[in-house]
Each structure stands twice: as C-alpha cells, then as structure tokens.
Write an enzyme that holds these catalytic residues in place. Structure first.
Site, PDB file in Angstrom:
ATOM      1  N   ASN A   1      -9.318  -9.879  -4.461  1.00  0.00           N
ATOM      2  CA  ASN A   1      -9.206  -9.545  -3.048  1.00  0.00           C
ATOM      3  C   ASN A   1      -8.499 -10.682  -2.323  1.00  0.00           C
ATOM      4  O   ASN A   1      -9.068 -11.755  -2.120  1.00  0.00           O
ATOM      5  CB  ASN A   1     -10.605  -9.316  -2.463  1.00  0.00           C
ATOM      6  CG  ASN A   1     -10.578  -8.933  -0.995  1.00  0.00           C
ATOM      7  OD1 ASN A   1      -9.560  -9.022  -0.331  1.00  0.00           O
ATOM      8  ND2 ASN A   1     -11.724  -8.511  -0.471  1.00  0.00           N
TER       9      ASN A   1
ATOM     10  N   HIS B   1      -6.008  -1.472   0.559  1.00  0.00           N
ATOM     11  CA  HIS B   1      -6.475  -2.853   0.459  1.00  0.00           C
ATOM     12  C   HIS B   1      -7.159  -3.026  -0.890  1.00  0.00           C
ATOM     13  O   HIS B   1      -7.970  -2.202  -1.307  1.00  0.00           O
ATOM     14  CB  HIS B   1      -7.453  -3.148   1.594  1.00  0.00           C
ATOM     15  CG  HIS B   1      -8.200  -4.430   1.428  1.00  0.00           C
ATOM     16  ND1 HIS B   1      -7.574  -5.618   1.117  1.00  0.00           N
ATOM     17  CD2 HIS B   1      -9.526  -4.716   1.520  1.00  0.00           C
ATOM     18  CE1 HIS B   1      -8.485  -6.578   1.039  1.00  0.00           C
ATOM     19  NE2 HIS B   1      -9.676  -6.059   1.268  1.00  0.00           N
TER      20      HIS B   1
ATOM     21  N   CYS C   1      -9.499  -8.686   6.395  1.00  0.00           N
ATOM     22  CA  CYS C   1      -8.711  -8.012   5.360  1.00  0.00           C
ATOM     23  C   CYS C   1      -7.757  -6.952   5.915  1.00  0.00           C
ATOM     24  O   CYS C   1      -6.872  -6.483   5.217  1.00  0.00           O
ATOM     25  CB  CYS C   1      -9.634  -7.378   4.320  1.00  0.00           C
ATOM     26  SG  CYS C   1     -10.635  -8.585   3.421  1.00  0.00           S
TER      27      CYS C   1
END
Length: 326
Positions: A283, A253, A116
């Site tokens: 996500n 994020h 990520c």
C-alpha cells in the site's frame, strides 16, 4: 456555443525506491510469515525508501518520467498538485520543492492531504482547473514514504505499507479525457485509520498511542472501504449514464487484494480487467493509483480510447473516483 474542454492524460510516470523488502524479510523482524501476509493482504513485497530519500525525491523522478511521456517541458506547466500524507517538510509544500527541481518556478504548486485518496483528490482539483480554463497543462503527482510512519513491531500494520510515487500530465483537450470525478469524506471515523500526531496537537511521549505511527482498526476499515467504494462506483456510473459492463479497466487503490476483489465482484468485472500491483508494491497510499496506471499503460494493457475507472479509499475517511476515456 462554448466548446467543452476535457483534461486528457497526456503522459504517465512512476518511481519506486531500489530497496525491496519481501515478506520473508519481514518474518525475520516481526512475528509473521509470507503465507500469513499473502493470504490476508495479497502482498508479497514492497519498496522502501533509502536513508535520506524523501517523498519529494520519489515525486520528482515520477514527474520527470510523466513529462517525458507527455512531451512536456517544465516551462509549459500551469499548475502542480501533489497528493501526499508524508510531506518532506511542514512547509514549504513538497509540490513547491518538486517544482523548483523541475525548473517550473512561477506556476502555482501545492500539496493535497487526503491520505490514500490523495491522488484522486489532486486529479479532481486539476480537472477543475482545466475545465474552467484556468490551466491547460497540469502535473498531478501522488507520492509517499509511508514506511517512515510504520511501527515495525506491529505485525498488523507494518506488513501493509510501501514507498513509491506516480504522476500524470493532464492537457486540455476538446475531444476526450476525464469524464467525471467524485469525492467524499467522513471525519467521524478518523480514529479507525489515522496518525494521531501533528503540529497543533503536539507530541506527548508520556501518553499511550503517541508517535508518528499509523494506527488502524483493520476489520472496521475493510467494511467501510468496501461499502464506500461500492457506493462511489455506482454514483460514477449513474452520473455518466453507463452500465458497469461498459468499463474496460478498473484501477483501484492498492491497499488489500480482498478489497480489490470485493469491488471487482460488485462490478461483475473479471480480475483480468482489474489492474493489480499490491503484490509488488504494498500500500503506497497516494502513490498507488498512479503507480498502477503507469504500469498498465507502459505494459500496453490500457489503450487509448478505453474507459478507465480509478477509485480510492483512505484515512479521514476519504474516498473518491475518476472516470476517464484514456
């Protein structure tokens, strides 16, 4: 005296697949509910790549939009760096595939896998190339089709992830741009968030926990993420001699609304100065930060001259930040 060179974001772009999967849709295939998902994650819906639609497809469309915004032609690109943990192929890199579709053949192109945190890692590499004088115009992409790794029977993970891509074009500038980047990793925590299959490790269908699926210990990841992000934010501010109140925008994020809120609280930053897209995107791993940045820029929220802090945390563990004057 040599004049300092910065990597300035000249244009942003993003792309989301057409198919939208809502929490209500998920409740039809797994034991969950809109209330359960929204309360724990802040997610309401996510986009899902169509059959045959690859990470490279999403990356290409985001790249084209970023290049159009920057007024840059493919022939002007000196480098392409693509952050992803879901590449189209083992090789060549997805960056090479995108490069070919753009018609930018000849310049270096490679992928970065930092889960990520992939976009922040890729942005850091691009920044170093520009600062060193090795490149003047760089395309940086974060793109994922993470739902291809989702176990749709595991309600703790399948509700979290979505597909998407974001991109930026960096250009050398003598006045403003990326002020600093900071990267970290801790491989000792790998089993808290990982996909335990690979070419060298192999695939053994008779063993438990096999398959190209995401395995995550949610509570442990949450604790480590909050601590790591708090640390890298303090490191960034200290490095630049800034106070937390100097930051105009936090673009984190987009993993979980609770993590975002915890980071904002530690920065003493009101949520109306935090860009949040996790409710609409889920996500998207490497795609989340550039997706959120592009949405904020195109909505007129992030303005030229403002101080923007990007930060991310991902499997590995990996984490990092980038402070820039947009």
């Amino acid at each position: 005296m040599t004049q300092q060179v910065f990597a300035r974001i000249a244009g942003t772009g993003s792309y989301l697949p057409e198919k939208v999967l809502t929490n209500a849709d998920l409740a039809k295939i797994v034991d969950t509910s809109d209330e359960w998902i929204a309360t724990r994650t802040g997610i309401r819906e996510r986009h899902i790549a169509a059959d045959g639609q690859t990470t490279g497809d999403l990356a290409y469309h985001a790249a084209v939009r970023a290049m159009e915004a920057a007024g840059v032609q493919a022939s002007e690109l000196d480098l392409i760096v693509l952050g992803t943990t879901t590449p189209d192929l083992i090789f060549p890199s997805t960056a090479c595939l995108v490069q070919n579709r753009l018609g930018a053949n000849g310049c270096p192109a490679f992928d970065v896998n930092a889960a990520c945190c992939g976009f922040v890692y890729a942005l850091t590499i691009a920044d170093k190339f520009i600062r060193s004088g090795a490149a003047r115009t760089v395309l940086v992409i974060g793109a994922e089709t993470l739902t291809r790794m989702v176990d749709w029977t595991d309600r703790t993970t399948c509700v979290l992830f979505g597909d998407g891509a974001g991109a930026v074009v960096l250009k050398a500038d003598t006045e403003t741009g990326i002020l600093s980047t900071h990267m970290h990793a801790d491989g000792s925590k790998k089993e808290l968030l990982w996909g335990p299959v690979g070419v060298s490790v192999g695939f053994k269908p008779d063993e438990p926990n096999c398959g190209v699926k995401i395995h995550m210990s949610g509570n442990d990841v949450f604790k480590h993420a909050v601590k790591a992000l708090d640390s890298v934010v303090e490191e960034t501010l200290e490095h630049n001699g800034l106070d937390r109140h100097d930051i105009d925008w936090l673009i984190p994020h987009q993993a979980n609304l609770r993590i975002i809120e915890a980071t904002a609280k530690r920065l003493d930053m009101p949520m109306d100065r935090v860009i949040v897209t996790v409710d609409k995107h889920g996500n998207t791993s490497s795609g989340s930060v550039p997706l959120a940045l592009d949405e904020a820029v195109r909505a007129g929220r992030v303005q030229r001259g403002q101080l923007v802090l990007l930060e991310a945390f991902g499997g590995g563990f990996t984490w990092g930040s980038a402070l820039l004057r947009y």
